[in-house]
Scaffold this active site. Structure first.
Site, PDB file in Angstrom:
ATOM      1  N   ASP A  55       0.819  -1.214   0.000  1.00 16.38           N
ATOM      2  CA  ASP A  55       0.000   0.000   0.000  1.00 16.38           C
ATOM      3  C   ASP A  55       0.850   1.259   0.000  1.00 16.38           C
ATOM      4  OD1 ASP A  55      -2.111  -1.772   0.184  1.00 16.38           O
ATOM      5  OD2 ASP A  55      -3.186  -0.594   1.680  1.00 16.38           O
ATOM      6  N   ASN A  99      -4.915  -2.197  -4.454  1.00 13.52           N
ATOM      7  CA  ASN A  99      -6.125  -2.298  -3.622  1.00 13.52           C
ATOM      8  C   ASN A  99      -5.944  -1.460  -2.365  1.00 13.52           C
ATOM      9  OD1 ASN A  99      -8.663  -3.133  -2.816  1.00 13.52           O
ATOM     10  ND2 ASN A  99      -7.992  -5.119  -2.054  1.00 13.52           N
ATOM     11  N   ASP A 128     -10.700  -3.334  12.116  1.00 16.39           N
ATOM     12  CA  ASP A 128      -9.621  -4.219  11.660  1.00 16.39           C
ATOM     13  C   ASP A 128      -9.194  -5.170  12.765  1.00 16.39           C
ATOM     14  OD1 ASP A 128      -9.718  -3.012   9.215  1.00 16.39           O
ATOM     15  OD2 ASP A 128      -7.886  -1.845   9.455  1.00 16.39           O
ATOM     16  N   GLU A 185     -10.837  -5.078   2.035  1.00 16.92           N
ATOM     17  CA  GLU A 185     -10.076  -5.756   0.983  1.00 16.92           C
ATOM     18  C   GLU A 185     -10.845  -6.917   0.360  1.00 16.92           C
ATOM     19  OE1 GLU A 185      -6.891  -3.556   3.217  1.00 16.92           O
ATOM     20  OE2 GLU A 185      -8.901  -4.329   3.576  1.00 16.92           O
ATOM     21  N   HIS A 191      -4.665  -9.510   3.657  1.00 12.11           N
ATOM     22  CA  HIS A 191      -3.579  -9.652   4.613  1.00 12.11           C
ATOM     23  C   HIS A 191      -4.060  -9.992   6.009  1.00 12.11           C
ATOM     24  CE1 HIS A 191      -4.039  -5.187   5.859  1.00 12.11           C
ATOM     25  NE2 HIS A 191      -5.001  -5.463   5.000  1.00 12.11           N
ATOM     26  N   ARG A 192      -5.139  -9.370   6.446  1.00 12.51           N
ATOM     27  CA  ARG A 192      -5.574  -9.557   7.830  1.00 12.51           C
ATOM     28  C   ARG A 192      -6.169 -10.949   8.068  1.00 12.51           C
ATOM     29  NH1 ARG A 192      -3.793  -5.487  10.185  1.00 12.51           N
ATOM     30  NH2 ARG A 192      -3.919  -3.368   9.322  1.00 12.51           N
ATOM     31  N   LYS A 219       0.806  -6.570   2.019  1.00 15.42           N
ATOM     32  CA  LYS A 219       0.038  -5.318   1.992  1.00 15.42           C
ATOM     33  C   LYS A 219       0.398  -4.429   3.172  1.00 15.42           C
ATOM     34  CE  LYS A 219      -4.745  -3.619   1.791  1.00 15.42           C
ATOM     35  NZ  LYS A 219      -4.662  -2.801   0.575  1.00 15.42           N
TER      36      LYS A 219
END
Length: 430
Positions: free
Chosen positions: A49, A96, A318, A346, A390-391, A416
């Site tokens: 990012d 993204n 998040d 995402e 990613h998370r 990311k």
């Protein structure tokens, strides 16, 4: 497809120095580029990012020097809006990265050139209509090149005139963040009224603080995040140096590991003085039964007898994903409420989390804006699809703390925000 098999982790113990915050890194890069003077950013996040933002700034004529380790960046501010003498449309590919797409969409309206903002296919499914509507109220010329209310976008720079603006705050706080950061450079004063309930308010606190750090103050009328007043005709000022805090969302995986597995984990780079709302994840973990210790620049988590919680987590969307996985180790049914905006991240995170939690044996109820997770009697091995998110990859690494291995598909999607996450996790396992 690449896979990573994580063997069972018996215990964790140690200290993690967190990478820089994604939210702060991209905000700081943009304001440093617009500011008058030179800013030295330290502890900058090295991730996809951030690279998208840096590549865009280079195309926009911003000079910067990035250190070999990618964690320090010296930015020569323009002291004005982005403006190029070159003719023709300039295309900016932003992957993204919502923290690049939304703020740049607003900032580019301040200049005069024509821009095309594009990205990966998933970006074309992430809404931006509320921001575009607000910018058009301030005189922006923006055209959708695909589906209405979604990127890609064509922007004809016309400057922003300010005025009385209404923004829908119910989907993403990034829309308000983007407009706030551009508003001081509008020709006239701006009054922003929030329509609906503003989600993720702590992220707006981050925005207001970093704008203050770069010399601009915003009036948050009555402190209730419903009406903001910004003086027009201003220019950001470089603070000289700016330290990017560690990423509080990334801290959640390690703190949860400490709470689940025994031993203790200390994360440094954030603490009780942090500007990031996601430090409140530690409060949610403590409510589940974890032992939490706070310092000015660290948080430490140790094992506790975890019990289910029922909590509105709109303020930590998040980090709330980590609570959903921690629920696998808690007694009872954990309910995470008011997280509709998981669906426009995402990936559709509500669907994805429910699907993958069921794979490891959990009983899951997926609602419109909530998720209920009841731990299974025994967690089972599964291949976790990560949806290029990613998370999800980082959350589900915690399944290995159950004594059962877990397979993570496409583990490199963590690039990311946290490219070396799995190496850092391995460094604190016993």
């Amino acid at each position: 497809m690449e896979q990573l098999l994580l063997q069972p982790i018996a215990k964790v113990d140690g200290e993690i120095n967190l990478p820089g915050s994604k939210s702060l890194s991209n905000r700081a890069l943009l304001l440093a580029a617009l500011a008058k003077g030179t800013t030295t950013l330290t502890n900058l996040l090295d991730s996809d990012d951030i690279r998208h933002m840096l590549n865009a700034l280079k195309k926009l004529g911003v000079n910067y020097q990035l250190a070999d380790d990618k964690k320090q960046c010296v930015v020569e501010g323009l002291g004005r809006p982005f403006n190029s003498a070159e003719l023709g449309q300039l295309e900016l590919f932003l992957g993204n990265a919502g923290t690049a797409m939304r703020p740049l969409c607003a900032a580019l309206c301040l200049g005069q050139r024509e821009y095309l903002l594009t990205g990966e296919p998933r970006m074309f499914e992430r809404p931006i209509g509320s921001l575009v509507d607000a910018l058009q109220q301030a005189g922006a010329d923006i055209t959708y090149l695909g589906n209405e209310n979604y990127p890609p976008l064509k922007i004809k720079g016309t400057g922003l005139k300010g005025g009385n603006i209404k923004i829908d705050g119910s989907v993403s706080s990034q829309f308000l963040t983007a407009f706030l950061m551009a508003a001081p450079m509008a020709s006239e004063d701006t009054e922003i009224e929030i329509v609906g309930e503003l989600v993720s308010k702590p992220y707006i606190k981050i925005t207001l603080q970093i704008m203050h750090d770069f010399g601009i103050d915003v009036e948050n009328e009555n402190g209730n995040f419903q009406r903001f007043v910004i003086k027009g005709g201003q220019t950001y000022s470089a603070p000289g140096s700016y330290l990017v805090e560690g990423d509080a969302s990334s801290a959640s995986y390690f703190l949860a590991a400490g709470a689940i597995a025994g031993g203790s984990i200390k994360v440094t780079g954030i603490g009780k003085k942090s500007v990031q709302g996601d430090i409140q994840f530690a409060d949610a973990l403590e409510a589940m039964g974890a032992k939490i210790e706070w310092g000015d620049d660290y948080i430490k988590a140790s094992k506790g007898q975890l019990k289910a919680i029922d909590m509105d987590m709109n303020h930590i969307p998040d980090a709330a994903m980590t609570i959903a996985v921690a629920a696998l180790f808690a007694e009872g049914t954990t309910v995470i409420r008011n997280v509709y905006n998981w669906r426009v991240k995402e990936t559709d995170r509500l669907y994805a989390m429910a699907t993958e939690l069921r794979k490891v044996g959990a009983n899951v109820v997926e609602g419109h804006d909530f998720i209920e997770v009841t731990a299974p009697e025994k967690i089972i091995h599964a291949e976790i699809d990560t949806y290029d998110d990613h998370r999800i990859a980082m959350c589900f690494s915690l399944v290995a703390l159950s004594g059962t291995p877990v397979t993570i598909n496409d583990p490199k999607c963590t690039s990311k925000t946290f490219p070396d996450y799995f190496e850092k996790l391995a460094s604190v396992t016993c």
